[in-house]
Motif scaffolding. Structure first.
Motif, PDB file in Angstrom:
ATOM      1  N   GLU A 238       0.827  -1.205   0.000  1.00  0.00           N
ATOM      2  CA  GLU A 238       0.000   0.000   0.000  1.00  0.00           C
ATOM      3  C   GLU A 238       0.865   1.261   0.000  1.00  0.00           C
ATOM      4  O   GLU A 238       0.542   2.254  -0.666  1.00  0.00           O
ATOM      5  CB  GLU A 238      -0.926  -0.007   1.220  1.00  0.00           C
ATOM      6  N   GLU A 241       2.165   1.840  -3.462  1.00  0.00           N
ATOM      7  CA  GLU A 241       1.124   2.414  -4.316  1.00  0.00           C
ATOM      8  C   GLU A 241       0.919   3.894  -4.010  1.00  0.00           C
ATOM      9  O   GLU A 241       0.682   4.705  -4.919  1.00  0.00           O
ATOM     10  CB  GLU A 241      -0.181   1.639  -4.119  1.00  0.00           C
ATOM     11  N   ASN A 469      -3.383   3.459 -10.056  1.00  0.00           N
ATOM     12  CA  ASN A 469      -3.617   3.806  -8.653  1.00  0.00           C
ATOM     13  C   ASN A 469      -4.630   4.951  -8.504  1.00  0.00           C
ATOM     14  O   ASN A 469      -5.635   4.814  -7.832  1.00  0.00           O
ATOM     15  CB  ASN A 469      -2.308   4.166  -7.936  1.00  0.00           C
ATOM     16  N   GLN A 472      -8.646   4.573  -8.823  1.00  0.00           N
ATOM     17  CA  GLN A 472      -9.103   3.196  -8.597  1.00  0.00           C
ATOM     18  C   GLN A 472     -10.075   3.144  -7.434  1.00  0.00           C
ATOM     19  O   GLN A 472     -10.861   2.206  -7.313  1.00  0.00           O
ATOM     20  CB  GLN A 472      -7.919   2.276  -8.309  1.00  0.00           C
ATOM     21  N   THR A 473     -10.019   4.140  -6.568  1.00  0.00           N
ATOM     22  CA  THR A 473     -10.947   4.239  -5.447  1.00  0.00           C
ATOM     23  C   THR A 473     -11.513   5.646  -5.409  1.00  0.00           C
ATOM     24  O   THR A 473     -10.879   6.599  -5.874  1.00  0.00           O
ATOM     25  CB  THR A 473     -10.239   3.933  -4.117  1.00  0.00           C
ATOM     26  N   LEU A 489      -4.769  -7.693  -8.517  1.00  0.00           N
ATOM     27  CA  LEU A 489      -5.646  -7.124  -7.504  1.00  0.00           C
ATOM     28  C   LEU A 489      -5.938  -8.190  -6.465  1.00  0.00           C
ATOM     29  O   LEU A 489      -6.099  -9.367  -6.799  1.00  0.00           O
ATOM     30  CB  LEU A 489      -6.960  -6.640  -8.122  1.00  0.00           C
ATOM     31  N   GLN A 493      -8.612  -4.139  -2.336  1.00  0.00           N
ATOM     32  CA  GLN A 493      -8.293  -3.379  -3.557  1.00  0.00           C
ATOM     33  C   GLN A 493      -9.081  -3.899  -4.751  1.00  0.00           C
ATOM     34  O   GLN A 493      -9.539  -3.124  -5.596  1.00  0.00           O
ATOM     35  CB  GLN A 493      -6.793  -3.459  -3.853  1.00  0.00           C
ATOM     36  N   GLN A 496     -12.746  -2.584  -4.287  1.00  0.00           N
ATOM     37  CA  GLN A 496     -12.872  -1.146  -4.521  1.00  0.00           C
ATOM     38  C   GLN A 496     -12.653  -0.786  -5.985  1.00  0.00           C
ATOM     39  O   GLN A 496     -13.324   0.089  -6.522  1.00  0.00           O
ATOM     40  CB  GLN A 496     -11.879  -0.396  -3.634  1.00  0.00           C
ATOM     41  N   THR A 497     -11.723  -1.469  -6.641  1.00  0.00           N
ATOM     42  CA  THR A 497     -11.432  -1.153  -8.040  1.00  0.00           C
ATOM     43  C   THR A 497     -12.582  -1.554  -8.949  1.00  0.00           C
ATOM     44  O   THR A 497     -13.093  -0.743  -9.734  1.00  0.00           O
ATOM     45  CB  THR A 497     -10.138  -1.858  -8.484  1.00  0.00           C
TER      46      THR A 497
END
Length: 641
Positions: A238, A241, A469, A472-473, A489, A493, A496-497
């Protein structure tokens, strides 16, 4: 199934569900004492309840000319969550933690607005205010529009809501003035959230004031002090990212703050999220038996749940897995059952570097670009009367740049007339693509960009958005109907993506009812496992054991490879947002050098022992180092047992 209309419009009246939910699904549970819908006349329509709904929950919706165009009425889970939260605060006092797991499509904006106003006006049995102020955090775009409008719309008395932004004056000064001035509700962005947390903690500790802090799923990139605190709660992946342009959420900031300090007395934390992380569940979840220790059968759970399953079954969001297809399956279907060549799992740094080179190779990207564009034109673009859009999700910013260049080239060669955008943070240096660093505003990438990418992508001239990144959220675009995934993924993640596609859309007689996902990098089993966690409610398999860290530290301390000064030096360099890479390297280098020399000495001792014909002694030399026996730093030989 009980329903209510948004407004009466003859045969075109649209009825919305008003159900309690049935164990995570739509509908109502079996009532052993009578009708499933008895709660309507027994509870909802009871005199006190109905008067409260009319007086505190119902609010008018107005158009740009401030003309009344309808009324907002709470859905059952909104009414239930806010009432239960109010009752819990009155029972437990102003120092609780509450995790509200409400799916996308739950009407979270209005739920937060109702919660803020109910808590701001809450009084105890002695008619004393529970909270001095309520602090609400959301992202920058929402604060300008939806959430702020909702909070101000629910405001009964002018002047009780203050908004803290970056534009007018110092953030800390604005916050101090708003909190000291008795503003009932203070709304801030995620960028100002750390300042707000510090302010309420200081005031609670020094002046006895009490606060409620409400955090939604706001996402933003973070730097400085907030980013350094996040290192305590984010995984290495994380953090990588985040450094590559990724974004973190308000719940990450809350978790970092809670991990850094003990919970302050006089502050209640309410976290709204559709996909709570494990750390969030541990910090804000509630054990079924608070008196018993954490363990199997007594793991933290959310305070209130409106599940993804219920939102899908009630028609508020779409099931994005309905047309999810891994590329391996699509290949088999296209080739009459022929299998793709399996690739070995990346096991070493060399293999990872090789796979990164393969992914960035122009030929490889060009092949995928052709697949994506042709699939989009054939399957996605015709949806929503030709207005449907798609998103391409790639691994890194450099990949995003190369995808955009390759896609623009392919579209131009085919004369398709499609518009594409690429979104990433900061600069990308890629001499293979161009001599100068690339940014979002580079003409070679986003020549048609006018202002913010979110706003530009809404227009009819753009069809595909490539992201790494970023976005993506926390990115809501109801016209998104297609997604192409070219990155690994996992877990939250993945949810959420892919959930960028689940927003419902209906206008001009056209309704969004289909989405497509083509995945080049993940298996259906992995994606299904990730979604299963949040389909009905998030669950913890176990709670992190803090003793594991202490046990590991004790073992490492006993080896004698470093001292406390060296540890503190590394920590200071790692957590200082202004520290350079050179300072971190200088802090680590003495320990690394000592270890490397010790290792080389052990290897030399092994070689010498084997040359002397003593294989057993040679093996013992290396094994002692590998299992962690300390070496003498002055002579670089093994200490005797």
């Amino acid at each position: 199934m009980s329903t209510r209309p948004t407004r009466l419009d003859g045969p075109d009246t649209r009825f919305l569900p008003f159900n309690k939910g049935d164990h995570g699904a739509a509908g109502n549970p079996v009532n052993p004492n009578g009708h499933r819908t008895a709660y309507l006349w027994e509870d909802i329509w009871a005199r006190e309840s109905w008067l409260e709904i009319l007086g505190r929950y119902m609010v008018g919706m107005r158009d740009a000319k401030k003309q009344l165009i309808g009324m907002i009425f709470p859905r059952f889970h909104q009414l239930d969550a806010t009432r239960k939260l109010r009752a819990a605060v009155l029972d437990e006092g102003p120092s609780g933690k509450y995790l509200i797991q409400h799916s996308a499509g739950s009407g979270k904006t209005n739920s937060i607005a109702w919660t803020a106003h109910l808590l701001a006006d809450l009084h105890d049995e002695r008619d004393e205010k529970i909270f001095s102020s309520v602090v609400v955090v959301s992202d920058r775009n929402v604060i300008d529009t939806q959430l702020q409008e909702a909070i101000f719309a629910f405001e009964r008395t002018t002047g009780v809501v203050a908004t803290i932004t970056n534009e007018s004056g110092a953030k800390s000064g604005q916050l101090a003035e708003a909190l000291a001035g008795g503003k009932k509700i203070v709304v801030c962005t995620i960028q100002t959230f750390p300042f707000a947390l510090k302010a309420v903690q200081d005031l609670a500790a020094t002046s006895g004031k009490r606060f409620a802090v409400i955090a939604d799923e706001a996402h933003s990139s973070q730097t400085g002090e907030a980013a350094s605190k996040l290192k305590q709660v984010l995984s290495a992946e994380e953090l990588a990212e985040l450094q590559d342009g990724g974004e973190i959420s308000a719940e990450d900031v809350l978790a970092a703050n809670m991990a850094a300090k003990a919970g302050a007395s006089g502050i209640s934390f309410i976290a709204f999220t559709a996909t709570p992380k494990v750390k969030t569940m541990e910090l804000f979840g509630r054990r079924p038996d608070p008196a018993a220790p954490v363990g199997p059968g007594n793991l933290p759970v959310p305070f209130h749940v409106y599940s993804m399953r219920q939102a899908i079954e009630e028609g508020f969001i779409l099931d994005v897995l309905k047309n999810y297809t891994p590329y391996a399956l699509a290949f088999r279907l296209a080739k009459g059952g022929e299998e793709m060549d399996d690739r070995e799992v990346e096991r070493s740094a060399a293999q990872k570097a090789l796979m990164q080179w393969v992914k960035l190779h122009p030929w490889n990207i060009a092949q995928k670009v052709a697949i994506v564009v042709e699939h989009y034109r054939a399957m996605v673009m015709p949806l929503l009367d030709g207005r449907a859009k798609a998103m391409v999700v790639v691994e890194s910013r450099k990949e995003a740049v190369r995808w955009q260049i390759a896609m623009q080239k392919y579209i131009a060669e085919k004369s398709y007339g499609l518009g594409t955008l690429v979104a990433f943070s900061g600069e990308v240096n890629d001499t293979d693509s161009g001599p100068d660093p690339f940014t979002e505003t580079s003409k070679a990438l986003n020549s048609g960009l006018r202002g913010d990418i979110r706003e530009s992508f809404k227009g009819p001239e753009f069809h595909v958005l490539i992201v790494a990144n970023k976005f993506q959220t926390g990115f809501d675009q109801p016209l998104l109907c297609g997604m192409y995934v070219d990155r690994r993924l996992a877990g939250i993640q993945a949810v959420q993506t892919l959930s960028r596609l689940n927003r419902a859309y209906s206008a001009g007689g056209i309704t969004k009812d289909t989405t497509y996902i083509l995945d080049f990098a993940n298996s259906a089993e992995d994606i299904l496992t990730a979604f299963r966690t949040y389909y009905e409610t998030a669950e913890l398999e176990a709670v992190a054991d803090p003793d594991q860290v202490l046990d590991l530290r004790a073992k490492l301390d006993a080896l004698g490879y470093y001292d406390d000064f060296e540890v503190d030096r590394v920590v200071r360099a790692e957590l200082d947002p202004r520290a350079s890479h050179a300072s971190l390297s200088a802090a680590i280098e003495p320990v690394a050098d000592r270890l490397l020399k010790s290792f080389r000495a052990a290897k030399d001792a092994e070689i010498a022992a084997r040359a002397a014909g003593d294989d057993r002694a040679g093996l013992c030399c290396t094994n002692r180092l590998l299992i962690g026996l300390p070496l003498s730093p002055d002579r670089f030989i093994l200490r005797p047992l």
